[in-house]
Design a protein around this motif. Structure first.
Motif, PDB file in Angstrom:
ATOM      1  N   LEU A  33      -0.314  13.044 -11.225  1.00 61.73           N
ATOM      2  CA  LEU A  33      -0.490  12.987  -9.775  1.00 61.73           C
ATOM      3  C   LEU A  33      -1.990  12.950  -9.520  1.00 61.73           C
ATOM      4  CD1 LEU A  33       2.072  15.679  -8.530  1.00 61.73           C
ATOM      5  CD2 LEU A  33       2.484  13.309  -9.192  1.00 61.73           C
ATOM      6  N   PHE A  34      -2.434  12.068  -8.613  1.00 63.47           N
ATOM      7  CA  PHE A  34      -3.876  11.944  -8.408  1.00 63.47           C
ATOM      8  C   PHE A  34      -4.179  11.504  -6.988  1.00 63.47           C
ATOM      9  CE2 PHE A  34      -2.531   7.747  -9.791  1.00 63.47           C
ATOM     10  CZ  PHE A  34      -3.302   6.855  -9.042  1.00 63.47           C
ATOM     11  N   MET A  35      -5.432  11.643  -6.606  1.00 64.20           N
ATOM     12  CA  MET A  35      -5.945  11.157  -5.333  1.00 64.20           C
ATOM     13  C   MET A  35      -7.157  10.275  -5.599  1.00 64.20           C
ATOM     14  SD  MET A  35      -5.682  14.359  -2.678  1.00 64.20           S
ATOM     15  CE  MET A  35      -4.115  15.173  -2.365  1.00 64.20           C
ATOM     16  N   HIS A  36      -7.545   9.556  -4.572  1.00 60.75           N
ATOM     17  CA  HIS A  36      -8.736   8.717  -4.683  1.00 60.75           C
ATOM     18  C   HIS A  36      -9.798   9.220  -3.718  1.00 60.75           C
ATOM     19  CE1 HIS A  36     -11.459   5.465  -5.129  1.00 60.75           C
ATOM     20  NE2 HIS A  36     -11.190   4.908  -3.953  1.00 60.75           N
ATOM     21  N   SER A  37     -10.845   9.774  -4.279  1.00 63.49           N
ATOM     22  CA  SER A  37     -12.052  10.173  -3.547  1.00 63.49           C
ATOM     23  C   SER A  37     -11.765  11.003  -2.299  1.00 63.49           C
ATOM     24  CB  SER A  37     -12.863   8.930  -3.156  1.00 63.49           C
ATOM     25  OG  SER A  37     -13.264   8.214  -4.289  1.00 63.49           O
ATOM     26  N   PRO A  38     -11.066  12.149  -2.421  1.00 60.19           N
ATOM     27  CA  PRO A  38     -10.893  12.991  -1.232  1.00 60.19           C
ATOM     28  C   PRO A  38     -12.248  13.490  -0.739  1.00 60.19           C
ATOM     29  CG  PRO A  38     -10.247  14.180  -3.223  1.00 60.19           C
ATOM     30  CD  PRO A  38     -10.476  12.756  -3.632  1.00 60.19           C
TER      31      PRO A  38
ATOM     32  N   ILE B  76       0.820  -1.197   0.000  1.00 58.06           N
ATOM     33  CA  ILE B  76       0.000   0.000   0.000  1.00 58.06           C
ATOM     34  C   ILE B  76       0.859   1.255   0.000  1.00 58.06           C
ATOM     35  CG2 ILE B  76      -1.701   1.306   1.349  1.00 58.06           C
ATOM     36  CD1 ILE B  76      -2.693  -1.422   2.389  1.00 58.06           C
ATOM     37  N   VAL B  77       1.860   1.276   0.877  1.00 57.62           N
ATOM     38  CA  VAL B  77       2.702   2.460   1.010  1.00 57.62           C
ATOM     39  C   VAL B  77       3.977   2.218   0.243  1.00 57.62           C
ATOM     40  CG1 VAL B  77       3.785   4.051   2.610  1.00 57.62           C
ATOM     41  CG2 VAL B  77       1.700   2.858   3.262  1.00 57.62           C
ATOM     42  N   GLN B  78       4.037   2.674  -0.974  1.00 57.58           N
ATOM     43  CA  GLN B  78       5.096   2.251  -1.876  1.00 57.58           C
ATOM     44  C   GLN B  78       6.358   3.081  -1.762  1.00 57.58           C
ATOM     45  OE1 GLN B  78       4.854  -0.422  -3.398  1.00 57.58           O
ATOM     46  NE2 GLN B  78       2.698  -0.874  -3.465  1.00 57.58           N
TER      47      GLN B  78
ATOM     48  N   THR C 203       2.412   4.312  -7.971  1.00 55.74           N
ATOM     49  CA  THR C 203       2.988   4.390  -6.632  1.00 55.74           C
ATOM     50  C   THR C 203       2.086   5.256  -5.770  1.00 55.74           C
ATOM     51  OG1 THR C 203       5.246   4.191  -7.447  1.00 55.74           O
ATOM     52  CG2 THR C 203       4.983   5.184  -5.296  1.00 55.74           C
ATOM     53  N   THR C 204       1.969   4.925  -4.498  1.00 52.95           N
ATOM     54  CA  THR C 204       1.169   5.714  -3.563  1.00 52.95           C
ATOM     55  C   THR C 204       2.031   6.149  -2.389  1.00 52.95           C
ATOM     56  OG1 THR C 204      -0.889   4.597  -4.155  1.00 52.95           O
ATOM     57  CG2 THR C 204      -0.831   5.698  -2.016  1.00 52.95           C
ATOM     58  N   PHE C 205       1.914   7.430  -2.022  1.00 53.28           N
ATOM     59  CA  PHE C 205       2.602   7.969  -0.858  1.00 53.28           C
ATOM     60  C   PHE C 205       1.598   8.231   0.258  1.00 53.28           C
ATOM     61  CE2 PHE C 205       4.729  10.028  -4.568  1.00 53.28           C
ATOM     62  CZ  PHE C 205       5.961   9.408  -4.473  1.00 53.28           C
ATOM     63  N   ASP C 206       1.984   7.962   1.497  1.00 55.16           N
ATOM     64  CA  ASP C 206       1.277   8.475   2.663  1.00 55.16           C
ATOM     65  C   ASP C 206       2.020   9.719   3.123  1.00 55.16           C
ATOM     66  OD1 ASP C 206      -0.717   6.649   2.778  1.00 55.16           O
ATOM     67  OD2 ASP C 206       0.053   5.528   4.479  1.00 55.16           O
ATOM     68  N   LEU C 207       1.376  10.877   3.079  1.00 56.65           N
ATOM     69  CA  LEU C 207       1.996  12.122   3.507  1.00 56.65           C
ATOM     70  C   LEU C 207       1.428  12.535   4.855  1.00 56.65           C
ATOM     71  CD1 LEU C 207       2.432  12.163   0.345  1.00 56.65           C
ATOM     72  CD2 LEU C 207       2.389  14.650   0.526  1.00 56.65           C
TER      73      LEU C 207
ATOM     74  N   GLN D 282      -3.183  10.841   1.177  1.00 60.03           N
ATOM     75  CA  GLN D 282      -2.561   9.886   0.265  1.00 60.03           C
ATOM     76  C   GLN D 282      -2.505  10.506  -1.123  1.00 60.03           C
ATOM     77  OE1 GLN D 282      -4.387   5.986   0.211  1.00 60.03           O
ATOM     78  NE2 GLN D 282      -2.925   5.236   1.712  1.00 60.03           N
ATOM     79  N   LEU D 283      -1.323  10.454  -1.722  1.00 56.44           N
ATOM     80  CA  LEU D 283      -1.117  10.965  -3.066  1.00 56.44           C
ATOM     81  C   LEU D 283      -0.534   9.854  -3.920  1.00 56.44           C
ATOM     82  CD1 LEU D 283      -1.000  13.486  -5.016  1.00 56.44           C
ATOM     83  CD2 LEU D 283       1.400  13.679  -4.310  1.00 56.44           C
ATOM     84  N   SER D 284      -1.073   9.681  -5.118  1.00 61.16           N
ATOM     85  CA  SER D 284      -0.601   8.634  -6.009  1.00 61.16           C
ATOM     86  C   SER D 284       0.033   9.234  -7.255  1.00 61.16           C
ATOM     87  CB  SER D 284      -1.748   7.701  -6.411  1.00 61.16           C
ATOM     88  OG  SER D 284      -2.267   7.026  -5.287  1.00 61.16           O
ATOM     89  N   VAL D 285       0.930   8.465  -7.857  1.00 57.51           N
ATOM     90  CA  VAL D 285       1.613   8.853  -9.089  1.00 57.51           C
ATOM     91  C   VAL D 285       1.439   7.721 -10.089  1.00 57.51           C
ATOM     92  CG1 VAL D 285       3.803   9.544 -10.121  1.00 57.51           C
ATOM     93  CG2 VAL D 285       3.325  10.115  -7.728  1.00 57.51           C
ATOM     94  N   ARG D 286       1.155   8.067 -11.344  1.00 61.26           N
ATOM     95  CA  ARG D 286       1.044   7.057 -12.396  1.00 61.26           C
ATOM     96  C   ARG D 286       1.835   7.515 -13.600  1.00 61.26           C
ATOM     97  NH1 ARG D 286      -4.626   5.734 -15.167  1.00 61.26           N
ATOM     98  NH2 ARG D 286      -3.693   6.242 -17.188  1.00 61.26           N
ATOM     99  N   ILE D 287       2.600   6.592 -14.174  1.00 61.55           N
ATOM    100  CA  ILE D 287       3.405   6.862 -15.360  1.00 61.55           C
ATOM    101  C   ILE D 287       2.948   5.912 -16.459  1.00 61.55           C
ATOM    102  CG2 ILE D 287       5.744   6.932 -16.303  1.00 61.55           C
ATOM    103  CD1 ILE D 287       6.702   7.234 -13.350  1.00 61.55           C
TER     104      ILE D 287
END
Length: 704
Positions: free
Chosen positions: A178-183, A14-16, A120-124, A100-105
């Motif tokens: 850069l994206f989020m899921h359902s803030p 989960i926390v990549q 990849t997903t970051f926990d900030l 949580q912030l995600s990155v997709r390439i």
């Protein structure tokens, strides 16, 4: 954990990636800028906005399923990132709330979130800032070198390199986002730059210094010399002498000012003023505040990994005694062999040849000064034998008995308690140990086994263990017990089929391996629940009766649940004196743990911890803090949440010393989860916060 849970594996998925301390990349670590404050106009937002914010830019994500900002390569000219190792994002979370912030390439226009992309997903944490790194390749990942957390891709700070998911063709990158899921509401981040890093060389080479510390960063408290260790020993010894001893406590740490009860000579559990508490042998209220794995050793593998170490002792050196041969590790391609104990070597440098005795006394002095009152699981026997602090005994049932696969096997398949060999194994495993302690008034009780595979990790896994029984054949004792129960209830296989929606031709077909039907009827679900209760009741009854036979004086503290179900917890509470849970979370959520108020026994937390990446470690453990100060704050908040629960009678921190920077030998864990570092240096921010919280815990518990 033995010492970890499968939660650690889920955590890594989960926390990549993790934050590192921001530091400029050295000249031999070139970076290629992709986006900065001058090029923000190239991004396109979907349910998100982008704008300049001083020398940075601000992305604001609106409430939506997948709000994002995307940057696309020119249609006829994809980017070539084949020389890069990672994407580096210099960003900050300006709000106090975590996110949580995600990155997709993407490597193709048809990327859909699964195909042709890497994510990849970051926990900030709140107010976090620094460099966040997306590795572009799987090669050289954390597990390749026998470590859960890998060293920094860029030097200059304590960075964790995670294992991003998805393989992409780096020669033709079409987009990244850069994206989020359902803030739940608008959430913003501040970004200074997004760039590619092209590091050269082997970042694993020369990883540790002679004290087992990371060579690529500096931090407060880092040891420079043997004389540093000696000086710290002297200073701490004087500080401990000058410190005020805890007052108002009986010989076991019970509160003399609390509600007195009868003295029985041994610890017990009792409800006082409507709340569960433990009671000391002298009859005073007691909340068990402990530390696990309090040991003077912590080995890491060196065989096949010699290049990671700038120093290892010569054969004729006295410190060569800290080499050992160890068994194969639990996970990863690096296997067992020669290991070295940097912690033990540092203790010998600090305290001298008789370091184990000196360490025992210093550790007990520290724990008392920090207002701990219990030596927890997997700890040093000399600590327990000293008689200066209550302790919990660590036992487990081992032997050649049948086992059942659960599909979520944390540390192995489940014991089959219906096998008569299990009861004989319990006698052999527990009897002598219980006999030896039955008169020991410092022993609180026994934890037996650890993080058994009672269930999966979500609602779908509630009956995973029963489905494991389904998958076994007629020789499996648990399968015979299940079929016997069904025969008694239904009588004929036709009635069973009608209830379950199955098509068994005979009871012999039921005895053979089968899978749960794709459509689960209410009757099938009820039967799964009923058998899970029988399974748990059988297991706990055998362990309890074995302990009671040899030791009627001490508490049975349960099996340290990691995965559990309502059925298994209810049966545990009927058999155990205290039900134990290993709970890795920020706090105990009242909505999740209120059910414990209705159990027939009190509860205790067997493990919790928080870690950070600001002191030379590569992995924060199962719950991350932003730095050492926040570790301390999280500790106090967690302990307060435990004390607020009427059924909880304590919590034990996992663990005393940080795991080795290059990973503990048997599974590669290398978490910053210690009260002290690998150099035996206490973390002052954490221990100061723990001291205050521990001293207040019983008062919080009885007052709330």
């Amino acid at each position: 954990m033995k010492v970890t849970s499968l939660a650690g594996v889920l955590f890594l998925l989960i926390v990549q990636c993790r934050a590192i301390q921001a530091a400029p990349a050295p000249a031999d670590r070139p970076t290629v800028s992709l986006v900065d404050a001058t090029t923000i106009g190239d991004g396109a937002g979907s349910s998100a906005t982008i704008g300049r914010d001083g020398n940075a830019f601000r992305l604001t994500f609106q409430p939506a399923d997948w709000p994002n900002v995307m940057w696309r390569a020119p249609q006829a000219k994809p980017w070539d990132w084949s020389a890069a190792e990672a994407m580096v994002i210099d960003l900050a979370n300006p709000d106090p709330q975590p996110l949580q912030l995600s990155v997709r390439i993407d490597d193709a226009p048809e990327a859909d979130g699964i195909r042709h992309c890497r994510s990849t997903t970051f926990d900030l944490p709140g107010k976090a800032s620094g460099l966040y790194v997306v590795p572009l390749r799987d090669a050289g990942g954390a597990d390749d070198r026998g470590m859960r957390g890998a060293p920094p891709l860029l030097p200059g700070g304590a960075m964790q390199l995670g294992a991003a998911t998805g393989a992409i063709e780096l020669t033709h990158i079409h987009a990244f986002q850069l994206f989020m899921h359902s803030p739940a509401g608008p959430r913003s981040i501040r970004v200074h730059s997004i760039r590619l890093a092209e590091p050269k060389g082997d970042r694993y080479a020369g990883l540790l210094d002679r004290f087992g510390q990371y060579t690529g960063a500096d931090w407060p408290g880092k040891v420079r010399s043997d004389s540093d260790l000696k000086k710290r020993d002297s200073e701490e010894r004087e500080a401990l002498k000058a410190g005020a001893a805890p007052s108002g406590l009986d010989a076991y740490g019970g509160a003399l000012g609390g509600l007195p009860s009868r003295a029985t000579g041994f610890f017990r559990a009792e409800k006082l003023a409507g709340r569960w508490t433990l009671v000391t042998p002298n009859g005073y209220p007691f909340i068990s505040i402990g530390v696990d794995v309090v040991q003077p050793r912590s080995e890491t593998l060196v065989q096949t990994r010699e290049s990671m170490f700038t120093w290892l002792p010569e054969p004729e050196s006295p410190l060569a005694a800290h080499f050992s041969q160890v068994a194969n590790i639990h996970r990863g391609p690096v296997k067992g062999g020669r290991a070295f104990d940097f912690y033990g070597a540092n203790l010998e440098r600090k305290y001298g040849a008789a370091y184990e005795a000196a360490w025992t006394e210093r550790t007990l002095d520290r724990l008392r000064a920090w207002s701990f009152n219990t030596i927890g699981n997997w700890s040093s026997e000399p600590l327990e034998a000293a008689g200066r602090m209550p302790y919990t005994a660590t036992l487990g049932v081992g032997g050649a008995f049948a086992r059942v696969p659960s599909g979520a096997d944390l540390w192995g398949e489940m014991p089959d308690p219906f096998d008569p060999e299990f009861a004989r194994a319990a006698e052999a495993s527990l009897g002598a140990a219980a006999d030896r302690r039955k008169a020991d008034q410092s022993c609180i009780g026994y934890f037996v086994d650890n993080e058994l595979s009672w269930a999966g990790w979500d609602d779908a896994g509630r009956y995973a263990l029963v489905r494991g029984v389904f998958s076994t054949g007629p020789a499996q004792p648990a399968k015979r017990a299940l079929v016997g129960n069904l025969l008694a209830k239904y009588g004929t296989v036709e009635k069973l089929n009608a209830a379950w929606g199955t098509t068994f031709a005979s009871w012999d077909e039921v005895r053979k391996p089968f899978k749960e039907p794709s459509s689960v009827t209410p009757a099938l679900k009820a039967d799964e629940s009923a058998f899970l209760s029988v399974y748990a009741a059988t297991y706990f009854a055998i362990v309890r009766s074995t302990l009671r036979k040899h030791d009627p004086n001490h508490l049975y503290l349960g099996c340290r649940f990691a995965a559990w179900t309502p059925e298994t917890v209810k049966e545990a509470a009927l058999a155990c004196d205290v039900v134990s849970f290993n709970i890795y979370s920020r706090t105990l959520d009242p909505s999740k743990w209120a059910f414990t108020d209705t159990l027939a026994a009190p509860c205790i937390v067997g493990e919790f911890h928080f870690g950070a990446l600001d002191r030379g470690m590569f992995h924060p453990g199962l719950v991350q803090a932003s730095d050492q100060r926040e570790r301390g704050r999280f500790y106090a908040e967690y302990m307060r949440s435990v004390a607020a629960r009427p059924a909880f009678v304590g919590a034990h921190w996992f663990q005393y010393v940080d795991e080795p920077t290059t990973g503990r030998y048997f599974d590669g864990e290398n978490y910053n989860i210690g009260l002290v570092s690998i150099t035996d240096t206490p973390y002052p921010e954490l221990t100061a916060a723990a001291t205050a919280a521990n001293a207040s815990a019983l008062g919080w518990h009885m007052a709330d």
